[in-house]
Motif scaffolding. Structure first.
Motif, mmCIF file in Angstrom:
data_model
loop_
_atom_site.group_PDB
_atom_site.id
_atom_site.type_symbol
_atom_site.label_atom_id
_atom_site.label_comp_id
_atom_site.label_asym_id
_atom_site.label_seq_id
_atom_site.Cartn_x
_atom_site.Cartn_y
_atom_site.Cartn_z
ATOM 1 N N ARG A 82 38.821 44.396 54.663
ATOM 2 C CA ARG A 82 37.516 44.133 55.269
ATOM 3 C C ARG A 82 37.347 42.686 55.692
ATOM 4 N NH1 ARG A 82 34.238 46.951 50.446
ATOM 5 N NH2 ARG A 82 35.821 45.709 49.344
ATOM 6 N N TRP A 103 31.993 29.214 61.951
ATOM 7 C CA TRP A 103 31.130 30.277 62.494
ATOM 8 C C TRP A 103 29.942 30.550 61.562
ATOM 9 C CZ3 TRP A 103 32.413 33.437 66.949
ATOM 10 C CH2 TRP A 103 31.505 34.471 67.178
ATOM 11 N N GLU A 104 30.238 30.717 60.271
ATOM 12 C CA GLU A 104 29.163 30.994 59.315
ATOM 13 C C GLU A 104 28.176 29.843 59.243
ATOM 14 O OE1 GLU A 104 31.688 34.016 56.367
ATOM 15 O OE2 GLU A 104 31.135 32.013 55.638
ATOM 16 N N GLU A 153 25.195 31.487 61.191
ATOM 17 C CA GLU A 153 24.504 32.223 60.140
ATOM 18 C C GLU A 153 23.566 31.337 59.330
ATOM 19 O OE1 GLU A 153 27.849 35.740 59.440
ATOM 20 O OE2 GLU A 153 27.484 34.277 57.854
ATOM 21 N N ARG A 184 31.620 35.699 50.298
ATOM 22 C CA ARG A 184 31.594 37.142 50.538
ATOM 23 C C ARG A 184 32.667 37.881 49.738
ATOM 24 N NH1 ARG A 184 29.626 36.054 56.562
ATOM 25 N NH2 ARG A 184 27.697 37.266 56.527
ATOM 26 N N ASP A 225 27.828 42.749 52.836
ATOM 27 C CA ASP A 225 28.279 42.504 54.214
ATOM 28 C C ASP A 225 29.663 41.873 54.264
ATOM 29 O OD1 ASP A 225 27.716 39.959 53.261
ATOM 30 O OD2 ASP A 225 26.619 39.322 55.051
ATOM 31 N N GLN A 283 31.707 41.567 57.392
ATOM 32 C CA GLN A 283 31.314 40.660 58.466
ATOM 33 C C GLN A 283 32.413 39.644 58.759
ATOM 34 O OE1 GLN A 283 28.995 40.743 60.560
ATOM 35 N NE2 GLN A 283 28.908 38.682 61.427
ATOM 36 N N GLN A 284 33.192 39.273 57.733
ATOM 37 C CA GLN A 284 34.264 38.302 57.979
ATOM 38 C C GLN A 284 35.353 38.890 58.870
ATOM 39 O OE1 GLN A 284 35.545 36.251 54.374
ATOM 40 N NE2 GLN A 284 33.897 34.789 54.772
ATOM 41 N N GLU A 332 34.764 41.072 61.166
ATOM 42 C CA GLU A 332 34.149 41.112 62.492
ATOM 43 C C GLU A 332 34.165 39.743 63.156
ATOM 44 O OE1 GLU A 332 33.060 43.739 64.338
ATOM 45 O OE2 GLU A 332 34.079 44.858 62.762
ATOM 46 N N ILE A 333 33.893 38.693 62.381
ATOM 47 C CA ILE A 333 33.927 37.330 62.936
ATOM 48 C C ILE A 333 35.334 37.011 63.442
ATOM 49 C CG2 ILE A 333 33.741 34.872 62.396
ATOM 50 C CD1 ILE A 333 31.533 35.657 60.372
ATOM 51 N N GLN A 366 36.033 38.614 66.699
ATOM 52 C CA GLN A 366 35.403 37.927 67.828
ATOM 53 C C GLN A 366 36.136 36.629 68.167
ATOM 54 O OE1 GLN A 366 30.959 37.898 68.075
ATOM 55 N NE2 GLN A 366 31.065 38.902 66.067
#
Length: 333
Positions: free
Chosen positions: A107, A132-133, A137, A270, A277, A280-281, A283-284, A287
């Protein structure tokens, strides 16, 4: 399957030893990855320093940035199969990537950018996630109006080298970075900083540019040393994010008067707490890989060492501890 790893030596925590771990079996969400390259980050040297201070009972494998090939997948893994080329930043609570093979939670993994080789890819996950975070975020600069300013303290390091282009491309803020050497300042400008100032006498150097306050501050170096300047420079209702732990209490009075917010960014949160979530890492990283393959981001790799050995890892740590690393250092094997 023969597995080789370089680990902190419990008998001499200042040094490393070569070990041969047993083959690990993937858990429910795990990938077993054959590691091709790993980058060395400040977190490696900080954890190593802590182990030297506190000691350890078993060899500890460091390394939290890697690229490699999936060999096996766990029972609940989706989106990955054996043979996939992947990149990830890892989990500080598990054995690291200074090893020929590693288990990693799927994940927090993404497919490697197709346009990058192993070393280029390994240089970026941890710093990309951190940047990014912090930016999108915690500081939420993507919602900032034109004319707002972002000050990045430590622009030429691994995180700063990605925070600058990410902020420049994905927000309307004016990006200001700090650097102390001409080559570091040039590096920051090349990556998209509109203004670069020497962090020594930060307030004075910004004042010379007509800047008395900034709306957002991302501190990537020496929170204690920069705290007074940060407190003075942050605008009312501004936001501060730091990735560097403090050793002294941070005076919050100026922030209270300005209703300014302080955010902490720790890339491992995380995975450490298996947050709801956690994916989410992944997903980042997906991207970021797309941005790289589209040519909108470039690798921060600046130096490559060859071979997973005690000598190469020792040399890599020494280079980081020197304090003048520009970009990222990677070991390929």
């Amino acid at each position: 399957m023969l597995i080789k790893a370089i680990a902190v030596d419990p008998k001499n925590p200042a040094g490393f030893i070569e070990i041969a771990p047993e083959k690990p079996a993937p858990g429910q969400y795990d990938l077993l990855v054959e590691v091709k390259a790993v980058s060395v980050n400040p977190v490696d040297t900080k954890v190593h320093a802590g182990l030297q201070k506190n000691g350890l009972q078993q060899p500890r494998i460091l390394g939290w940035d890697a690229s490699g090939v999936v060999l096996e997948v766990g029972s609940s893994v989706s989106g990955f199969k054996p043979g996939d080329e992947v990149w990830y930043a890892g989990d500080i609570t598990r054995p690291g990537s200074n090893s020929t093979h590693q288990l990693i939670d799927s994940r927090i993994v993404a497919h490697k950018p197709a346009s990058q080789d192993w070393a280029q890819a390994a240089a970026m996950p941890l710093t990309a996630l951190t940047a990014w975070e912090a930016l999108f975020e915690h500081l939420n600069i993507q919602h900032a109006a034109a004319g707002k300013t972002l000050l990045i303290i430590g622009g030429a390091g691994g995180v700063g080298s990605l925070a600058i282009p990410l902020a420049a491309q994905r927000s309307k803020v004016k990006v200001i970075a700090t650097a102390s050497r001409p080559e570091s300042a040039a590096w920051c400008r090349e990556r998209g900083a509109e203004l670069v100032v020497d962090y020594r006498d930060l307030k004075g150097n910004l004042a010379k540019e007509g800047i008395e306050s900034v709306d957002y501050i991302l501190c990537l170096n020496d929170t204690d040393g920069h705290w007074q300047a940060i407190s003075d420079l942050i605008a009312p209702l501004g936001h501060i994010c730091t990735i560097v732990e403090n050793s002294q209490p941070l005076d919050q009075n100026a922030l209270k008067l300005k209703s300014a917010a302080l955010h902490w960014e720790f890339m491992f949160t995380r995975s450490m707490f298996t947050t709801p979530d956690i994916a989410q890492q992944g997903e980042i990283l997906k991207q970021v890989a797309q941005l790289i393959d589209e040519g909108k981001l470039t690798t921060t790799l600046s130096e490559t060492l060859q071979g997973l050995t005690v000598d190469t890892l020792t040399a890599a740590h020494a280079k980081l501890l020197d304090g003048h690393m520009q970009g990222k250092l990677v070991i390929t094997y």
